[in-house]
Design an enzyme around this catalytic site. Structure first.
Site, mmCIF file in Angstrom:
data_model
loop_
_atom_site.group_PDB
_atom_site.id
_atom_site.type_symbol
_atom_site.label_atom_id
_atom_site.label_comp_id
_atom_site.label_asym_id
_atom_site.label_seq_id
_atom_site.Cartn_x
_atom_site.Cartn_y
_atom_site.Cartn_z
ATOM 1 C CB CYS A 125 -0.947 0.014 1.206
ATOM 2 S SG CYS A 125 -2.113 -1.366 1.218
ATOM 3 C CG HIS B 86 -3.183 3.714 1.937
ATOM 4 N ND1 HIS B 86 -3.685 3.222 0.746
ATOM 5 C CD2 HIS B 86 -3.216 2.676 2.820
ATOM 6 C CE1 HIS B 86 -3.999 1.946 0.903
ATOM 7 N NE2 HIS B 86 -3.733 1.597 2.147
ATOM 8 C CG ASN C 94 -6.652 -0.598 1.128
ATOM 9 O OD1 ASN C 94 -5.930 -0.138 0.258
ATOM 10 N ND2 ASN C 94 -6.181 -1.057 2.270
#
Length: 323
Positions: free
Chosen positions: A114, A250, A280
């Site tokens: 990520c 993020h 996500n």
């Protein structure tokens, strides 16, 4: 004279299939309310059968080129941040290079889960200020739907697929925090925490594997480490939270986003949030949010933007950009 890596264009692409939270209610002990209350996610996009990460990335790349008014061969390099590349090799970046018709330069992948886009952006910045490249396209692209365990309600409802791209180009600056472009970066990792977020398969084990996560522990580390890395990057640029126009974090979990903003003393009105629509998307989430923020007229030239992310490794970092 100081060389800065300045944003020339952004773009993104999302697969056509939209999956609302309610889609999980027939197969899992979950509900729309349960997912929203714990993550802020309302829906996500899943790639179609046969639709690959490099294809998503190429469409985002084309959107960024259009936004910048550039042709593919105006770009010197492509860096793709991904944990879900089409093949073990070659890199997704070389596949994007081919799909967009870029016949020069070089391309490679970065894998920091990520946090991948932050690591790729830092690499692109270094190449530009060193003179190795004049224009670099940085792409975050993922198809995390391919590595979900659809029986694990703690993970499979959280992730989505998508891609975002950003083009950096060399420009002269005065060497102050008023310059446009990347002003500072901060990168970190700590392999002792690998078991908190990982995929239980890979090439050397000859298995594909599924994503595994210790959610409470990841949450705890995320809130602490994201605020810390953002402050470190701002300190390097000679700036503080009060100077920030936008945090573009993020997009993992709305509670993490809110807690990080609070620690940075930045109001949520100055945070770009897309997690409700995309879930996500790992390395794709920051460039996706940057592209959406610009398209909606929120991120404007001269704005100070802080991006930060944490992912498996654990790996985390932040970048400070004057738009």
């Amino acid at each position: 004279m100081t060389i800065r890596a300045v944003v020339a264009g952004v773009g993104h692409y999302l697969p056509e299939r939209i999956v609302p939270n309610s889609a999980f209610e027939d197969t899992l002990d979950t509900s729309d309310e349960w997912i929203r209350s714990r993550s802020g996610i309302e829906r996500r996009h899943f790639a179609a059968e046969g639709e690959t990460t490099s294809q998503l990335a190429a469409k985002a790349a084309q959107a960024a080129l259009k936004d910048a008014g550039l042709a593919p061969d105006d770009v010197d390099a492509i860096i793709v941040a991904t944990s879900t590349a089409d093949l073990t090799f070659p890199s997704a970046a070389t596949m994007v290079q081919d799909q967009i018709g870029m016949t020069r330069g070089f391309a490679f992948d970065v894998q920091a889960v990520c946090a991948g886009f932050i690591f790729a952006l830092s690499n692109a910045n270094a190449m530009i200020i060193s003179g190795q490249a004049r224009r670099v396209m940085v792409i975050g692209a993922e198809t995390f739907s391919r590595i979900m365990d659809w029986t694990d309600r703690g993970t499979c409802v959280l992730f989505g697929d998508g891609a975002g791209a950003l083009i950096l180009e060399a420009a002269e600056g005065a060497g102050t925090s008023d310059d446009r472009g990347i002003l500072a970066t901060d990168l970190n990792s700590d392999g002792r925490f690998r078991d908190l977020l990982y995929v239980d398969g890979g090439v050397s084990t000859q298995t594909t594997g599924h994503l595994r996560m210790q959610g409470k522990e990841v949450f705890r580390h995320a809130v602490e480490k994201l605020a810390d890395t953002a402050h470190k990057a701002l300190d390097k640029a000679g700036l503080s939270g009060a100077d920030v126009d936008w945090i573009v974090p993020h997009q993992a979990n709305l509670r993490i986003i809110k807690a990080t903003a609070q620690r940075m003393q930045v109001p949520m009105e100055r945070v770009i949030v897309t997690v409700q629509d995309h879930g996500n998307t790992s390395a794709a989430s920051i460039p996706l949010a940057l592209s959406v923020g610009k398209a909606e007229g929120r991120i404007k030239p001269g704005d100070l933007v802080v991006t930060e992310a944490i992912g498996g490794g654990l790996a985390w970092g932040a970048v400070v950009i004057r738009w």
